[in-house]
Design an enzyme around this catalytic site. Structure first.
Site: not given
Length: 271
Positions: A8, A135
């Site tokens: 990401k 995350d």
């Protein structure tokens, strides 16, 4: 049974306040990108314990401390399934702000759940994932989100970078967490990222920022130079991802810049 955990990037990252527990509240947009590891599990009836085999980029962690194996052990606290031979091919650079380890952990939760029909919902997997890292839940859903809190509170956002050309450069620089937070002064942004992403990408420069750059660029000027080089070569928007040290650029058209970045990790392709 195999899957391909993806990395990401952070589209903007604002450190908005410091919490009583010592952590910081942030606001960012997580966006999945097609740089991938490979993760395979092989159930074997003759095993008396789980086995971990790694290849590719060497991770500076013992097998028992690898997030993949932590995820496996966490699943065993909730579900029954055979012992596994686990293979991880590491292609996402670590220490890069790309969430590679978090992706591997969350994809392991998903792979075990799907392979053995355990029936866990995404919400249940996300509740497990947050125990592995702030995350990690993002990779359970694996779609663009506006994240707040310490990075675990999500709100869907309508954004697509499909068709844009993407370049990522990761220098051989490791940034300790304390360095990343040095000189950070938490500040609420004047314009929310949820509003900025509604604007054309050509308007993001100077408005969408990564607050970590303020303290990291003076300490590691080579990272700042990468960002400048991407802009000099036509990037519509460029930024460091997370707390670094990778830097990405988004381009309207295909470009090839690998010769400019020497032996740095380099990836390019369409999003």
């Amino acid at each position: 049974m195999i899957c391909f955990p993806n990395a990401k990037i952070n589209l903007g990252l604002n450190i908005v306040s410091k919490r009583a527990d010592g952590y910081h509240n942030l606001e960012t947009i997580f966006y999945p990108i097609p740089i991938k590891d490979a993760l395979e599990i092989l159930p074997k009836e003759d095993l008396t314990e789980d086995i971990f085999v790694e290849a590719g980029i060497k991770v500076d962690a013992s097998p028992e401390n690898n997030l993949v194996m932590k995820a496996l052990r966490l699943m065993r606290t909730k579900y029954n399934f055979p012992y596994l031979e686990v293979h991880l091919l590491k292609k996402i650079p670590f220490g890069a702000g790309l969430g590679g380890g978090s992706a591997d952990a969350s994809f392991m939760l998903r792979l075990i759940n799907d392979s053995f029909d355990l029936g866990a919902t995404k919400e249940e997997l996300a509740a497990l994932a947050v125990q592995l890292g702030a995350d990690c839940p993002f990779f359970i859903y694996n779609q663009p989100v506006f994240a707040s809190g310490i990075g675990e509170v999500f709100k869907e956002v309508n954004i697509s970078l499909k068709g844009y050309y993407f370049i990522l450069v990761k220098p051989d620089i490791h940034i300790p967490t304390k360095d990343a937070f040095a000189q950070i002064v938490p500040t609420k942004p004047t314009v929310s990222l949820t509003e900025i992403i509604k604007m054309p990408i050509t308007e993001w420069k100077g408005l969408m920022v990564n607050d970590f750059e303020k303290s990291i660029f003076p300490q590691y000027p080579a990272i700042a130079t990468i960002k400048e080089t991407l802009y000099e070569n036509g990037a519509l928007y460029a930024s460091m991802s997370g707390s670094g040290s990778s830097v990405f650029g988004i381009f309207k058209e295909e470009v090839h810049l690998q010769q400019l970045f020497g032996n740095h990790f380099y990836w390019e392709g369409f999003l």
